[in-house]
Design a protein around this motif. Structure first.
Motif, short mmCIF file in Angstrom:
data_model
loop_
_atom_site.label_atom_id
_atom_site.label_comp_id
_atom_site.label_asym_id
_atom_site.label_seq_id
_atom_site.Cartn_x
_atom_site.Cartn_y
_atom_site.Cartn_z
N GLY A 151 9.11 -16.27 -27.15
CA GLY A 151 8.17 -16.95 -27.53
C GLY A 151 8.16 -17.89 -26.47
N GLN A 152 6.89 -18.33 -26.68
CA GLN A 152 6.68 -19.23 -25.01
C GLN A 152 7.22 -20.61 -24.77
OE1 GLN A 152 2.89 -20.91 -25.81
NE2 GLN A 152 1.83 -18.27 -26.15
N LEU A 211 10.05 -17.63 -22.78
CA LEU A 211 9.23 -16.79 -21.81
C LEU A 211 9.56 -18.56 -20.40
CD1 LEU A 211 7.94 -14.70 -20.90
CD2 LEU A 211 6.12 -16.04 -21.57
N ALA A 212 8.72 -19.36 -20.78
CA ALA A 212 9.56 -20.88 -19.71
C ALA A 212 10.71 -20.93 -19.17
CB ALA A 212 8.32 -21.89 -20.33
#
Length: 141
Positions: A73-74, A77-78
């Motif tokens: 997910g985002q 990823l961050a």
């Protein structure tokens, strides 16, 4: 036929293990791990830290080799981006420390006047090696 496949699998795993071990040894010799351990105050848990480094390297190799999708997910990823950035920064700092050793080594060996030629030779060797890799040994298709 199956003996050939087993033989190739063993050779592939051995070669991959050797390359992964060499990569970890290279990063360790630069001092990246010790810098991260000092930053995180994890000196008491050195065995756990080393085990996690080896597991992470192995999993990273497997994910890259077999192109395993990792749906994080985002937010994941961050987090990965921040961790990769920290590692890259530590690697750059360690390489900068290594680069500082060239003038000291040349001074001690007595190569004060010839240091620019050595640096030019290293750069030229890198350029020729890259040219050979890109134009002579790579498949254009």
């Amino acid at each position: 036929m199956w003996i050939k496949m087993v033989f190739l699998a063993v050779i592939g795993l051995a070669a991959g293990g050797a390359i992964a071990g060499a990569y970890v040894a290279f990063i360790a010799s630069l001092g990246v791990y010790t810098r991260l351990e000092g930053w995180a105050n994890s000196g008491r848990k050195i065995l756990t830290t080393e085990t996690l480094i080896l597991i992470g390297t192995t999993v990273g190799n497997l994910v890259t080799l077999y192109e395993i999708p990792v749906p994080v997910g985002q937010i994941g990823l961050a987090v990965c981006g921040v961790l990769f950035g920290i590692f890259t920064g530590c690697l750059a700092a360690a390489l900068a420390d290594v680069v500082k050793l060239f003038p000291i080594l040349c001074r001690r060996v007595g190569l004060r006047h010839h240091l620019p030629y050595i640096i030019a030779a290293v750069g030229l060797g890198k350029a020729v090696g890259s040219w050979l890799q890109f134009f002579c040994f790579s498949d254009p298709g």
